[in-house]
Design a protein around this motif. Sequence first.
Motif, short mmCIF file in Angstrom:
data_model
loop_
_atom_site.label_atom_id
_atom_site.label_comp_id
_atom_site.label_asym_id
_atom_site.label_seq_id
_atom_site.Cartn_x
_atom_site.Cartn_y
_atom_site.Cartn_z
N LEU A 95 37.76 -34.14 -24.47
CA LEU A 95 36.46 -34.61 -24.01
C LEU A 95 35.65 -33.51 -23.32
N ASP A 96 36.30 -32.77 -22.41
CA ASP A 96 35.55 -31.73 -21.69
C ASP A 96 36.53 -30.77 -21.02
N THR A 97 36.02 -29.58 -20.72
CA THR A 97 36.80 -28.59 -19.98
C THR A 97 35.94 -27.93 -18.91
N HIS A 115 31.84 -35.90 -19.08
CA HIS A 115 31.52 -34.55 -18.65
C HIS A 115 31.97 -34.35 -17.21
N LEU A 116 32.68 -33.26 -16.95
CA LEU A 116 33.16 -32.98 -15.61
C LEU A 116 32.07 -32.36 -14.75
N GLU A 117 31.83 -32.95 -13.59
CA GLU A 117 30.84 -32.44 -12.65
C GLU A 117 31.51 -32.17 -11.30
N HIS A 118 31.37 -30.94 -10.82
CA HIS A 118 31.99 -30.55 -9.55
C HIS A 118 31.27 -31.24 -8.40
N ARG A 119 32.06 -31.75 -7.44
CA ARG A 119 31.49 -32.47 -6.31
C ARG A 119 31.74 -31.81 -4.96
N ALA A 120 32.92 -31.23 -4.78
CA ALA A 120 33.22 -30.66 -3.45
C ALA A 120 34.45 -29.77 -3.54
N SER A 121 34.62 -28.94 -2.51
CA SER A 121 35.81 -28.08 -2.41
C SER A 121 36.33 -28.11 -0.99
N TYR A 122 37.64 -28.02 -0.87
CA TYR A 122 38.29 -27.83 0.43
C TYR A 122 39.06 -26.52 0.37
N GLN A 123 38.84 -25.65 1.36
CA GLN A 123 39.43 -24.33 1.35
C GLN A 123 40.68 -24.28 2.24
N ASN A 124 41.81 -23.94 1.65
CA ASN A 124 43.01 -23.69 2.43
C ASN A 124 42.98 -22.27 3.01
N GLU A 125 43.90 -21.98 3.92
CA GLU A 125 43.97 -20.67 4.54
C GLU A 125 44.29 -19.59 3.51
N THR A 148 45.13 -19.70 -17.97
CA THR A 148 43.77 -19.56 -18.47
C THR A 148 42.72 -20.10 -17.51
N ALA A 149 43.14 -20.76 -16.43
CA ALA A 149 42.25 -21.32 -15.40
C ALA A 149 41.39 -22.46 -15.92
N VAL A 150 41.85 -23.14 -16.97
CA VAL A 150 41.07 -24.21 -17.59
C VAL A 150 41.60 -25.58 -17.17
N LEU A 151 40.69 -26.45 -16.73
CA LEU A 151 40.98 -27.87 -16.54
C LEU A 151 40.43 -28.61 -17.76
N ALA A 152 41.17 -29.59 -18.26
CA ALA A 152 40.73 -30.31 -19.46
C ALA A 152 40.96 -31.80 -19.30
N VAL A 153 40.09 -32.57 -19.95
CA VAL A 153 40.21 -34.03 -20.02
C VAL A 153 40.31 -34.44 -21.48
#
Length: 344
Positions: free
Chosen positions: A125-127, A177-187, A108-113
Amino acid sequence: MKLLIGGYTKNTSTGIYELPVIPTQDKPGLQLGPAKAVIKLGGPTYFVQDGNLLFTIKNAGDQGGIASYELSQGKYQAKDSYLTAGSSPAYISLNRTQKLLYTANYHTAVLAVFAYTSSGSLTLLDTVTHTADTLGPRPEQSDGPHPHYFDQTPAGNLVSCDLGNDRVDFYQLQNNHLEHRASYQNEPGFGSRHLVFSPDGAYFYVVGELASKINVVKFNEQDWSFTNIATYSTIPADFTGHNGAAAIKISHAGDFIYVSNRGHDSLTVFGVKQDHTLELRQRIASFGQFPRDFNWDQDEKYVVVANQNSNNATLYLRNSEDGCLTPLQKDVSVPEGTRVLFAE
Protein backbone atom coordinates in the motif's frame (compact mmCIF):
# COMPACT_ATOMS: atom_id res chain seq x y z
CA MET A 1 -0.86 -25.85 21.75
CA LYS A 2 2.48 -25.76 19.94
CA LEU A 3 5.49 -23.52 19.66
CA LEU A 4 6.98 -22.01 16.51
CA ILE A 5 10.60 -20.82 16.38
CA GLY A 6 12.34 -19.33 13.36
CA GLY A 7 15.44 -17.28 12.74
CA TYR A 8 18.52 -17.00 10.61
CA THR A 9 19.40 -19.72 8.13
CA LYS A 10 23.11 -19.03 7.90
CA ASN A 11 24.31 -22.33 9.35
CA THR A 12 22.11 -25.37 9.99
CA SER A 13 18.60 -23.91 10.15
CA THR A 14 16.26 -24.47 7.20
CA GLY A 15 13.45 -22.11 8.27
CA ILE A 16 10.64 -22.29 10.82
CA TYR A 17 10.43 -25.12 13.34
CA GLU A 18 7.49 -26.48 15.31
CA LEU A 19 7.92 -27.84 18.83
CA PRO A 20 5.09 -29.75 20.50
CA VAL A 21 4.04 -28.52 23.94
CA ILE A 22 3.50 -31.62 26.09
CA PRO A 23 1.90 -31.81 29.56
CA THR A 24 4.22 -33.53 32.02
CA GLN A 25 3.02 -36.68 33.76
CA ASP A 26 4.80 -36.54 37.11
CA LYS A 27 3.96 -32.96 38.07
CA PRO A 28 1.84 -30.07 36.79
CA GLY A 29 3.58 -28.26 33.98
CA LEU A 30 4.76 -28.55 30.40
CA GLN A 31 7.77 -29.62 28.42
CA LEU A 32 8.80 -28.95 24.84
CA GLY A 33 9.19 -31.81 22.42
CA PRO A 34 11.74 -32.12 19.58
CA ALA A 35 11.84 -29.34 16.98
CA LYS A 36 10.63 -30.29 13.48
CA ALA A 37 11.10 -28.13 10.38
CA VAL A 38 7.65 -27.16 9.06
CA ILE A 39 8.42 -24.27 6.67
CA LYS A 40 11.59 -24.22 4.64
CA LEU A 41 12.66 -20.73 3.59
CA GLY A 42 15.53 -18.32 4.03
CA GLY A 43 15.85 -16.05 7.06
CA PRO A 44 12.44 -16.14 8.81
CA THR A 45 13.77 -13.91 11.60
CA TYR A 46 10.29 -12.63 12.52
CA PHE A 47 6.78 -13.85 11.75
CA VAL A 48 3.16 -13.42 12.87
CA GLN A 49 -0.05 -15.42 12.59
CA ASP A 50 -3.69 -14.68 11.82
CA GLY A 51 -5.63 -17.91 12.23
CA ASN A 52 -4.29 -20.39 9.69
CA LEU A 53 -2.28 -17.71 7.89
CA LEU A 54 1.37 -17.10 8.75
CA PHE A 55 3.28 -14.06 7.49
CA THR A 56 7.05 -14.12 7.71
CA ILE A 57 10.21 -12.28 6.81
CA LYS A 58 11.89 -13.95 3.83
CA ASN A 59 15.47 -13.81 2.56
CA ALA A 60 15.94 -15.04 -1.01
CA GLY A 61 19.59 -14.41 -1.81
CA ASP A 62 19.92 -10.96 -3.36
CA GLN A 63 16.25 -10.26 -2.64
CA GLY A 64 14.36 -9.79 0.60
CA GLY A 65 10.78 -9.23 1.70
CA ILE A 66 7.85 -11.09 3.19
CA ALA A 67 5.91 -14.26 2.40
CA SER A 68 2.58 -15.79 3.38
CA TYR A 69 1.73 -19.39 4.19
CA GLU A 70 -1.52 -21.17 5.00
CA LEU A 71 -1.83 -24.07 7.41
CA SER A 72 -3.98 -26.69 5.70
CA GLN A 73 -4.37 -30.32 6.79
CA GLY A 74 -1.42 -29.99 9.13
CA LYS A 75 1.00 -28.54 6.57
CA TYR A 76 2.01 -25.00 5.66
CA GLN A 77 1.44 -24.16 2.00
CA ALA A 78 3.15 -21.17 0.36
CA LYS A 79 0.58 -18.59 -0.78
CA ASP A 80 2.29 -15.36 -1.84
CA SER A 81 5.42 -13.27 -1.44
CA TYR A 82 6.62 -9.72 -1.99
CA LEU A 83 10.35 -9.39 -2.61
CA THR A 84 12.58 -6.51 -3.65
CA ALA A 85 16.30 -6.22 -4.31
CA GLY A 86 18.41 -5.95 -1.16
CA SER A 87 17.99 -6.95 2.47
CA SER A 88 14.82 -8.31 4.01
CA PRO A 89 12.94 -6.48 6.79
CA ALA A 90 13.75 -7.06 10.46
CA TYR A 91 10.20 -6.85 11.82
CA ILE A 92 6.65 -7.67 10.77
CA SER A 93 3.38 -7.08 12.63
CA LEU A 94 -0.29 -7.31 11.72
CA ASN A 95 -3.69 -5.71 12.13
CA ARG A 96 -6.17 -8.59 12.06
CA THR A 97 -9.25 -6.34 11.93
CA GLN A 98 -8.17 -4.36 8.87
CA LYS A 99 -6.00 -7.16 7.42
CA LEU A 100 -2.85 -5.05 7.26
CA LEU A 101 0.82 -5.91 7.72
CA TYR A 102 3.55 -3.51 8.83
CA THR A 103 7.26 -4.08 8.21
CA ALA A 104 10.45 -2.29 9.26
CA ASN A 105 13.65 -2.77 7.29
CA TYR A 106 16.75 -2.19 9.41
CA HIS A 107 19.15 -2.04 6.45
CA THR A 108 17.19 -0.05 3.87
CA ALA A 109 15.43 2.24 6.43
CA VAL A 110 12.06 1.53 4.78
CA LEU A 111 8.74 1.21 6.62
CA ALA A 112 6.01 -0.52 4.59
CA VAL A 113 2.29 -1.23 4.86
CA PHE A 114 0.72 -4.21 3.08
CA ALA A 115 -2.85 -5.41 2.73
CA TYR A 116 -3.59 -9.13 2.82
CA THR A 117 -6.59 -11.22 1.93
CA SER A 118 -8.10 -14.25 3.64
CA SER A 119 -6.29 -16.40 1.08
CA GLY A 120 -2.89 -14.87 1.92
CA SER A 121 -2.46 -12.59 -1.10
CA LEU A 122 -0.24 -9.55 -0.45
CA THR A 123 -0.53 -5.99 -1.81
CA LEU A 124 1.89 -3.16 -1.03
CA LEU A 125 0.00 0.00 0.00
CA ASP A 126 2.68 2.54 0.93
CA THR A 127 6.25 3.02 2.11
CA VAL A 128 8.24 5.63 4.01
CA THR A 129 12.03 5.86 4.07
CA HIS A 130 13.71 7.25 7.19
CA THR A 131 16.47 9.80 6.71
CA ALA A 132 19.59 10.47 8.80
CA ASP A 133 18.16 13.33 10.83
CA THR A 134 19.37 12.56 14.34
CA LEU A 135 21.99 9.83 14.04
CA GLY A 136 23.52 8.73 17.33
CA PRO A 137 27.23 8.65 18.22
CA ARG A 138 27.80 4.90 18.37
CA PRO A 139 29.49 2.93 15.56
CA GLU A 140 26.29 0.97 14.86
CA GLN A 141 24.57 4.28 14.07
CA SER A 142 27.19 5.85 11.80
CA ASP A 143 25.90 4.31 8.56
CA GLY A 144 22.39 5.73 8.73
CA PRO A 145 18.88 5.23 10.09
CA HIS A 146 17.84 1.74 11.19
CA PRO A 147 14.11 1.28 11.86
CA HIS A 148 13.72 -1.95 13.82
CA TYR A 149 10.02 -1.92 14.76
CA PHE A 150 6.73 -0.86 13.16
CA ASP A 151 3.40 -1.60 14.82
CA GLN A 152 0.12 -0.17 16.04
CA THR A 153 -0.49 2.27 18.88
CA PRO A 154 -3.39 1.99 21.35
CA ALA A 155 -5.38 4.61 19.40
CA GLY A 156 -4.85 2.88 16.06
CA ASN A 157 -1.98 4.97 14.76
CA LEU A 158 1.41 3.50 13.85
CA VAL A 159 4.76 3.75 15.60
CA SER A 160 8.32 2.89 14.63
CA CYS A 161 11.58 2.65 16.60
CA ASP A 162 14.74 3.77 14.79
CA LEU A 163 18.01 2.49 16.26
CA GLY A 164 20.15 4.75 14.09
CA ASN A 165 18.29 7.96 14.90
CA ASP A 166 17.60 7.17 18.59
CA ARG A 167 14.01 8.02 17.82
CA VAL A 168 10.39 6.89 18.06
CA ASP A 169 8.21 8.07 15.16
CA PHE A 170 4.42 8.13 14.96
CA TYR A 171 2.34 7.89 11.78
CA GLN A 172 -1.26 7.81 10.64
CA LEU A 173 -2.44 5.73 7.72
CA GLN A 174 -4.85 7.93 5.74
CA ASN A 175 -6.32 6.60 2.50
CA ASN A 176 -3.57 3.98 2.40
CA HIS A 177 -0.92 6.70 2.72
CA LEU A 178 1.48 7.07 5.65
CA GLU A 179 1.58 10.55 7.19
CA HIS A 180 4.12 11.45 9.88
CA ARG A 181 2.57 12.90 13.02
CA ALA A 182 5.19 13.17 15.75
CA SER A 183 8.60 12.07 17.03
CA TYR A 184 10.02 11.31 20.45
CA GLN A 185 13.78 11.61 20.81
CA ASN A 186 15.71 9.20 23.02
CA GLU A 187 19.11 10.09 24.47
CA PRO A 188 22.11 9.95 22.07
CA GLY A 189 23.38 6.39 21.67
CA PHE A 190 20.20 4.84 23.08
CA GLY A 191 19.53 2.71 20.00
CA SER A 192 15.71 2.68 20.09
CA ARG A 193 14.70 -0.87 19.13
CA HIS A 194 11.23 -2.02 20.32
CA LEU A 195 8.51 -0.69 22.61
CA VAL A 196 5.36 -1.71 24.45
CA PHE A 197 2.39 0.32 25.71
CA SER A 198 0.67 0.38 29.07
CA PRO A 199 -2.87 -1.06 29.00
CA ASP A 200 -4.36 2.42 29.49
CA GLY A 201 -2.50 3.69 26.42
CA ALA A 202 -0.98 6.65 28.28
CA TYR A 203 2.60 5.37 28.59
CA PHE A 204 5.11 3.52 26.46
CA TYR A 205 8.29 1.71 27.43
CA VAL A 206 11.00 1.77 24.76
CA VAL A 207 14.06 -0.48 24.97
CA GLY A 208 17.41 0.85 23.79
CA GLU A 209 19.50 -1.89 22.23
CA LEU A 210 22.80 0.01 22.34
CA ALA A 211 22.37 1.52 25.81
CA SER A 212 20.79 -1.58 27.38
CA LYS A 213 18.11 0.62 28.95
CA ILE A 214 14.34 1.05 29.16
CA ASN A 215 12.91 4.56 28.87
CA VAL A 216 9.47 5.16 30.41
CA VAL A 217 7.51 7.85 28.56
CA LYS A 218 4.09 9.39 29.20
CA PHE A 219 2.35 10.49 26.03
CA ASN A 220 -0.91 11.74 24.60
CA GLU A 221 -2.05 10.56 21.16
CA GLN A 222 -4.45 13.49 20.84
CA ASP A 223 -1.94 16.35 21.02
CA TRP A 224 1.26 14.26 20.60
CA SER A 225 2.84 15.48 23.82
CA PHE A 226 5.60 13.45 25.52
CA THR A 227 7.01 13.42 29.04
CA ASN A 228 10.22 11.55 29.87
CA ILE A 229 9.51 9.78 33.19
CA ALA A 230 12.57 7.63 33.95
CA THR A 231 15.23 5.35 32.46
CA TYR A 232 16.44 1.99 33.81
CA SER A 233 19.34 -0.31 32.97
CA THR A 234 18.52 -3.84 31.85
CA ILE A 235 21.93 -5.18 32.95
CA PRO A 236 23.91 -4.98 36.21
CA ALA A 237 26.03 -1.89 36.78
CA ASP A 238 29.18 -3.99 37.15
CA PHE A 239 28.73 -5.89 33.86
CA THR A 240 31.56 -4.85 31.54
CA GLY A 241 30.97 -7.12 28.54
CA HIS A 242 29.17 -6.17 25.35
CA ASN A 243 25.38 -6.33 25.54
CA GLY A 244 22.51 -5.55 23.24
CA ALA A 245 19.02 -5.36 24.70
CA ALA A 246 16.52 -6.95 22.32
CA ALA A 247 12.88 -7.95 22.87
CA ILE A 248 10.53 -6.30 25.33
CA LYS A 249 7.16 -7.63 26.51
CA ILE A 250 4.56 -6.31 28.96
CA SER A 251 2.04 -8.52 30.76
CA HIS A 252 -1.62 -8.14 29.80
CA ALA A 253 -2.35 -6.53 33.15
CA GLY A 254 0.52 -4.10 32.64
CA ASP A 255 2.17 -5.00 35.94
CA PHE A 256 5.40 -6.60 34.67
CA ILE A 257 7.90 -5.89 31.90
CA TYR A 258 10.43 -8.36 30.49
CA VAL A 259 13.54 -7.68 28.41
CA SER A 260 16.12 -9.99 26.80
CA ASN A 261 19.84 -9.21 27.00
CA ARG A 262 22.19 -10.47 24.27
CA GLY A 263 25.66 -10.60 25.77
CA HIS A 264 24.68 -10.69 29.42
CA ASP A 265 22.53 -13.61 28.18
CA SER A 266 19.62 -13.06 30.51
CA LEU A 267 16.01 -12.02 30.90
CA THR A 268 15.34 -9.03 33.14
CA VAL A 269 12.02 -8.69 34.94
CA PHE A 270 10.67 -5.33 36.14
CA GLY A 271 7.61 -4.66 38.24
CA VAL A 272 5.50 -1.70 37.09
CA LYS A 273 4.45 0.58 39.95
CA GLN A 274 1.22 2.57 40.13
CA ASP A 275 3.01 5.65 38.78
CA HIS A 276 4.42 3.57 35.91
CA THR A 277 7.98 3.72 37.21
CA LEU A 278 9.80 0.38 37.36
CA GLU A 279 11.44 -1.73 40.00
CA LEU A 280 13.82 -4.60 39.33
CA ARG A 281 12.37 -7.99 40.27
CA GLN A 282 14.71 -10.51 38.69
CA ARG A 283 17.58 -11.14 36.31
CA ILE A 284 17.71 -14.77 35.24
CA ALA A 285 20.03 -16.57 32.84
CA SER A 286 18.75 -17.52 29.40
CA PHE A 287 20.88 -20.71 29.70
CA GLY A 288 22.34 -20.08 26.28
CA GLN A 289 24.03 -17.46 24.16
CA PHE A 290 22.49 -14.38 22.53
CA PRO A 291 18.80 -14.51 23.50
CA ARG A 292 16.90 -12.33 21.06
CA ASP A 293 13.18 -13.08 21.19
CA PHE A 294 11.02 -14.68 23.85
CA ASN A 295 7.29 -15.11 24.27
CA TRP A 296 4.58 -16.57 26.44
CA ASP A 297 1.44 -18.63 26.01
CA GLN A 298 -2.02 -17.06 26.00
CA ASP A 299 -2.32 -17.36 29.79
CA GLU A 300 1.19 -15.93 30.36
CA LYS A 301 2.02 -18.95 32.51
CA TYR A 302 4.93 -20.25 30.44
CA VAL A 303 7.75 -18.31 28.80
CA VAL A 304 10.17 -19.55 26.13
CA VAL A 305 13.36 -17.78 25.09
CA ALA A 306 15.40 -18.68 22.00
CA ASN A 307 19.19 -18.46 22.21
CA GLN A 308 20.41 -17.66 18.70
CA ASN A 309 24.13 -18.43 18.98
CA SER A 310 23.91 -21.59 21.11
CA ASN A 311 21.04 -23.12 19.09
CA ASN A 312 18.80 -23.82 22.05
CA ALA A 313 15.66 -22.64 23.80
CA THR A 314 14.68 -22.47 27.48
CA LEU A 315 11.23 -22.96 29.00
CA TYR A 316 10.24 -21.14 32.21
CA LEU A 317 7.26 -21.12 34.54
CA ARG A 318 6.05 -17.57 35.23
CA ASN A 319 4.72 -16.51 38.63
CA SER A 320 1.86 -14.09 38.03
CA GLU A 321 2.15 -12.67 41.57
CA ASP A 322 5.75 -11.46 41.51
CA GLY A 323 6.49 -11.79 37.79
CA CYS A 324 9.53 -14.00 38.36
CA LEU A 325 10.59 -16.91 36.16
CA THR A 326 11.60 -20.44 37.15
CA PRO A 327 13.38 -22.62 34.57
CA LEU A 328 11.56 -25.84 33.72
CA GLN A 329 13.52 -27.11 30.72
CA LYS A 330 16.91 -26.12 29.34
CA ASP A 331 18.91 -27.03 26.25
CA VAL A 332 15.94 -27.54 23.96
CA SER A 333 17.63 -27.96 20.58
CA VAL A 334 16.53 -25.48 17.89
CA PRO A 335 18.88 -23.76 15.44
CA GLU A 336 19.54 -20.01 15.10
CA GLY A 337 16.30 -18.94 16.79
CA THR A 338 15.32 -15.26 16.76
CA ARG A 339 11.52 -15.46 16.90
CA VAL A 340 9.28 -17.34 19.33
CA LEU A 341 5.51 -17.70 18.94
CA PHE A 342 2.98 -19.89 20.75
CA ALA A 343 0.24 -21.16 18.45
CA GLU A 344 -2.89 -23.18 19.04
